[in-house]
Every structure is written in C-alpha cells, then in structure tokens.
Design a protein around this motif. Structure first.
Motif, mmCIF file in Angstrom:
data_model
loop_
_atom_site.group_PDB
_atom_site.id
_atom_site.type_symbol
_atom_site.label_atom_id
_atom_site.label_comp_id
_atom_site.label_asym_id
_atom_site.label_seq_id
_atom_site.Cartn_x
_atom_site.Cartn_y
_atom_site.Cartn_z
ATOM 1 N N GLY A 1 0.776 -1.233 0.000
ATOM 2 C CA GLY A 1 0.000 0.000 0.000
ATOM 3 C C GLY A 1 0.808 1.283 0.000
ATOM 4 N N ARG A 2 2.089 1.236 -0.268
ATOM 5 C CA ARG A 2 2.937 2.433 -0.296
ATOM 6 C C ARG A 2 3.175 2.850 -1.746
ATOM 7 N N ASP A 3 3.104 4.143 -2.011
ATOM 8 C CA ASP A 3 3.355 4.599 -3.375
ATOM 9 C C ASP A 3 4.851 4.735 -3.641
ATOM 10 N N THR A 4 5.200 4.929 -4.895
ATOM 11 C CA THR A 4 6.598 4.984 -5.309
ATOM 12 C C THR A 4 7.340 6.122 -4.614
ATOM 13 N N GLN A 5 6.734 7.280 -4.520
ATOM 14 C CA GLN A 5 7.373 8.420 -3.862
ATOM 15 C C GLN A 5 7.715 8.079 -2.407
ATOM 16 N N TRP A 6 6.833 7.415 -1.698
ATOM 17 C CA TRP A 6 7.088 7.029 -0.318
ATOM 18 C C TRP A 6 8.277 6.077 -0.245
ATOM 19 N N ILE A 7 8.287 5.085 -1.133
ATOM 20 C CA ILE A 7 9.376 4.098 -1.155
ATOM 21 C C ILE A 7 10.713 4.782 -1.404
ATOM 22 N N TYR A 8 10.767 5.666 -2.399
ATOM 23 C CA TYR A 8 12.028 6.329 -2.727
ATOM 24 C C TYR A 8 12.474 7.256 -1.599
ATOM 25 N N ASN A 9 11.548 7.949 -0.952
ATOM 26 C CA ASN A 9 11.902 8.788 0.195
ATOM 27 C C ASN A 9 12.439 7.940 1.344
ATOM 28 N N ALA A 10 11.815 6.798 1.595
ATOM 29 C CA ALA A 10 12.303 5.899 2.645
ATOM 30 C C ALA A 10 13.704 5.400 2.302
ATOM 31 N N ALA A 11 13.936 5.073 1.047
ATOM 32 C CA ALA A 11 15.265 4.614 0.626
ATOM 33 C C ALA A 11 16.304 5.718 0.826
ATOM 34 N N GLU A 12 15.977 6.925 0.451
ATOM 35 C CA GLU A 12 16.885 8.067 0.608
ATOM 36 C C GLU A 12 17.249 8.279 2.073
ATOM 37 N N ASN A 13 16.299 8.055 2.962
ATOM 38 C CA ASN A 13 16.481 8.344 4.376
ATOM 39 C C ASN A 13 16.862 7.124 5.218
ATOM 40 N N ASP A 14 17.437 6.111 4.582
ATOM 41 C CA ASP A 14 17.939 4.915 5.266
ATOM 42 C C ASP A 14 16.856 4.158 6.018
ATOM 43 N N GLU A 15 15.640 4.198 5.512
ATOM 44 C CA GLU A 15 14.539 3.470 6.142
ATOM 45 C C GLU A 15 14.238 2.159 5.426
ATOM 46 N N LEU A 16 15.025 1.823 4.419
ATOM 47 C CA LEU A 16 14.930 0.542 3.716
ATOM 48 C C LEU A 16 16.313 -0.089 3.696
ATOM 49 N N LEU A 17 16.381 -1.366 3.354
ATOM 50 C CA LEU A 17 17.678 -2.021 3.216
ATOM 51 C C LEU A 17 18.405 -1.414 2.026
ATOM 52 N N GLY A 18 19.497 -0.759 2.293
ATOM 53 C CA GLY A 18 20.268 -0.098 1.240
ATOM 54 C C GLY A 18 20.982 1.096 1.832
ATOM 55 N N HIS A 19 21.850 1.682 1.033
ATOM 56 C CA HIS A 19 22.602 2.862 1.453
ATOM 57 C C HIS A 19 21.854 4.097 0.966
ATOM 58 N N GLY A 20 21.257 4.834 1.878
ATOM 59 C CA GLY A 20 20.505 6.040 1.531
ATOM 60 C C GLY A 20 21.420 7.211 1.259
ATOM 61 N N GLY A 21 20.809 8.377 1.131
ATOM 62 C CA GLY A 21 21.558 9.604 0.908
ATOM 63 C C GLY A 21 21.992 9.813 -0.525
#
Length: 128
Positions: free
Chosen positions: A87-107
C-alpha cells in the motif's frame, strides 16, 4: 573563450553557446553521479526482501533549457513507474530509501545535490 567579436550580438550568442555547453556537460555529470549514488544503494545486502531494481533505473535528465541570458537543466528520480508494495506509493518508497529506512545505502539524492555547485563551477571555468 578567446575569440574576437565585431558586435555585441555575436558576443552574446557565443556566451550563450558556451553557457549552454557548460550546463549540458554539468547535467550529464550530475546525472552520472546520481546514477552512481543510486547504484551504491544496492550494494547493501538485501536480507529477506528481494529488491525490484526500479530505483536503480529511475535517474533521468528531464531537460535542458536555454533562456535569453543563460541555460538550466533538470535532473530527477522518476517516480512515474508504479511500485506499490504494502500500500505504499513509489514516492514514499524512494523517500524511505533516501532516508535509510529501507535495506540499502541512503543519501543518494543528498549526496548528489551536494556536488552540483562544484560540478557546474568546473564546467563554467573550462569555458570562461
């Protein structure tokens, strides 16, 4: 630029061409850096979740625009591709990724933004 000009119109045209060339080159370098930074996001282990790779394919140059007295470019991360897990949109996912809220290197976006002024400055200095 080490040319001689016979009138201000010719000088202005040459200045605009060199400015546009600098902005175009800077835009490509910024895009390349953004892509490198996004690719780095994926170097972190996945864990249980299998990534789709949509973020990795999302950097884009939206356009290069010439004005009466300069030029500008726009680089972005496309959120047009639908990615709707849990139920999360693409913008939410990408913002979470940018802010280290997903598995991956954000920033990846912040890191790219921090380099834009220096890249543009280098390209302008090459020409003027």
């Amino acid at each position: 630029m080490s040319k001689t000009f016979t009138n201000t119109s010719a000088l202005k045209a040459a200045l605009l061409k060199d400015t546009r060339d600098a902005v175009e080159s800077a835009a490509q370098r910024v895009y390349d850096r953004l892509q490198e930074n996004v690719d780095y996001f994926y170097t972190a282990p996945e864990g249980k979740y299998h990534r789709t790779g949509l973020l990795q394919a999302s950097p884009q140059i939206d356009g290069l625009y010439e004005t009466d007295d300069g030029a500008m470019a726009q680089i972005s991360i496309s959120t047009g591709t639908q990615y709707d897990p849990a139920g999360r949109d693409t913008q939410w996912i990408y913002n979470a990724a940018e802010n280290d809220e997903l598995l991956g290197h954000g920033g990846f976006w912040r890191g790219t933004e921090a380099e834009i002024a220096n890249i543009l400055d280098e390209e302008i200095r090459k020409r003027f």
